[in-house]
Design an enzyme around this catalytic site. Structure first.
Site, PDB file in Angstrom:
ATOM      1  N   ASP A  80     -24.205  -7.614 -31.566  1.00  0.00           N
ATOM      2  CA  ASP A  80     -23.039  -6.786 -31.284  1.00  0.00           C
ATOM      3  C   ASP A  80     -22.984  -5.650 -32.299  1.00  0.00           C
ATOM      4  OD1 ASP A  80     -20.260  -6.847 -29.717  1.00  0.00           O
ATOM      5  OD2 ASP A  80     -19.862  -6.261 -31.797  1.00  0.00           O
ATOM      6  N   ASN A  99     -16.749   5.182 -30.914  1.00  0.00           N
ATOM      7  CA  ASN A  99     -16.416   6.016 -29.761  1.00  0.00           C
ATOM      8  C   ASN A  99     -15.165   6.837 -30.010  1.00  0.00           C
ATOM      9  OD1 ASN A  99     -18.537   5.492 -27.992  1.00  0.00           O
ATOM     10  ND2 ASN A  99     -17.544   3.692 -27.083  1.00  0.00           N
ATOM     11  N   HIS A 108     -17.709   9.364 -26.413  1.00  0.00           N
ATOM     12  CA  HIS A 108     -18.581   8.485 -25.634  1.00  0.00           C
ATOM     13  C   HIS A 108     -20.030   8.962 -25.540  1.00  0.00           C
ATOM     14  CE1 HIS A 108     -15.596   5.528 -24.375  1.00  0.00           C
ATOM     15  NE2 HIS A 108     -14.735   6.543 -24.255  1.00  0.00           N
ATOM     16  N   ASP A 114     -23.031   6.519 -26.373  1.00  0.00           N
ATOM     17  CA  ASP A 114     -24.178   6.200 -25.508  1.00  0.00           C
ATOM     18  C   ASP A 114     -25.488   6.359 -26.278  1.00  0.00           C
ATOM     19  OD1 ASP A 114     -22.450   5.712 -23.449  1.00  0.00           O
ATOM     20  OD2 ASP A 114     -22.800   7.612 -22.409  1.00  0.00           O
ATOM     21  N   GLU A 135     -21.228  -3.080 -25.832  1.00  0.00           N
ATOM     22  CA  GLU A 135     -22.054  -2.872 -27.022  1.00  0.00           C
ATOM     23  C   GLU A 135     -22.805  -4.131 -27.436  1.00  0.00           C
ATOM     24  OE1 GLU A 135     -17.867  -3.855 -28.600  1.00  0.00           O
ATOM     25  OE2 GLU A 135     -18.793  -2.966 -26.828  1.00  0.00           O
TER      26      GLU A 135
END
Length: 335
Positions: A208, A216, A221, A225, A252
């Site tokens: 994780d 973010n 975002h 990504d 994630e």
């Protein structure tokens, strides 16, 4: 003087045009046949008066029927017919023998070596046209059938390739390009059964990205990504064997599936992954350490000892929770 020539009687249609190649060293015969075929728009006429140039002319014009004399200067007509049959490109073209001699032995021999028909020259115009069209249409039908079969086979192969590509894409995560959750679930069941049969260990690592929501929130975002893509690259970079699998588990979260790997081996892989992401030093304004890190939970088992797949996943998940609770950026083994 020997010659190779062409007298087109109509525009050529590659699919349906009847193409006649006459092989005869007598120009008077060439002219007589040309006159018989003139005025028929479905017929294209070629001729060659040098029998030694017949094969080259046939390869060039690709006739649908060959009309050929048996007795020509410096050439055995029977051997010439045999030469057509020895050529993969020409062997199926129908050959109609045009001969001055009407002898049963000659006819029998001509048919024996591969001729399709035998006419005494000069034949009646209607009969010649009928036989030319009959043999040509049979040959054209064969070519069209073969072309249709090749096209069908090519279409099937293309469809198979397309289906394989769709299956491949269906197994990949659209963002990171690594395996998706569906592919992971399939691989987990396969490797569980294999480990059960062989008595070999199976390791699972849940990963994780730490404080990813804050990442973010601070950077947006698109940056998030890109961070996930780089994390996926770090994970796959540590996999050395074909059966090892890295997958996006959701959001994630990532997962590594390592067949034939015990807990100690899985911990080494996990720590290499954690260190690899840490070394990238991706700036993370919302993290206490200032850069992107990840936490990992590791579990391993020899399938078939009473536990289930769900148990293995639950142990790795509990270990991941403990890694998070203990401060993040660390690898924790299931108890």
């Amino acid at each position: 003087m020997f010659a190779v020539s062409q007298i087109p009687l109509a525009p050529r249609d590659a699919d349906d045009t009847v193409r006649v190649l006459l092989v005869d060293d007598q120009l008077i015969v060439v002219e007589a046949v040309r006159r018989m075929l003139a005025g028929h728009p479905d017929i294209e006429f070629h001729f060659v008066t040098d029998p030694h140039a017949a094969r080259a002319a046939a390869l060039r014009h690709r006739p649908t029927v060959i009309l050929q004399d048996l007795v020509m200067q410096g050439c055995d007509g029977f051997e010439l017919i045999r030469s057509y049959k020895d050529d993969d490109t020409l062997r199926d073209i129908p050959v109609i023998v045009l001969s001055m001699r009407e002898e049963a032995k000659l006819k029998a021999h001509a048919f024996a070596i591969g001729a399709h028909d035998y006419l005494v020259k000069l034949p009646d115009q209607l009969e010649l046209l009928a036989r030319i069209r009959h043999h040509s249409q049979g040959y054209i039908s064969t070519l069209q059938r073969d072309a249709a079969w090749r096209s069908l086979r090519a279409s099937r192969e293309e469809l198979a390739r397309a289906n394989e590509e769709l299956r491949r894409l269906a197994a990949l995560d659209g963002l990171t390009g690594i395996a998706n959750r569906r592919r992971f679930d399939e691989a987990l069941h396969v490797e569980w059964q294999r480990g059960r049969r062989q008595g070999s260990p199976l390791a699972l690592l849940l990963c994780d990205v730490d404080h990813f929501k804050l990442y973010n929130d601070h950077l947006g975002h698109p940056a998030g990504d890109l961070c996930l893509k780089k994390t996926a690259a770090v994970l796959t970079g540590q996999l050395k064997r074909p059966a090892d699998l890295a997958a996006r588990y959701g959001g994630e979260e990532f997962v590594l599936l390592l067949p034939d790997t015990d807990l100690a081996g899985a911990l080494r892989v996990g720590d290499a992954c954690r260190a690899g992401l840490e070394q990238l030093a991706l700036p993370h304004p919302g993290a206490p350490c200032g850069f992107v890190t990840m936490s990992m939970g590791v579990a391993a088992i020899v399938p078939g000892t009473g536990e289930t797949i769900e148990d293995l996943v639950a142990w790795a998940d509990a270990a991941l929770y403990e890694a998070k609770r203990s401060g993040r950026n660390r690898v924790h083994a299931a108890a």
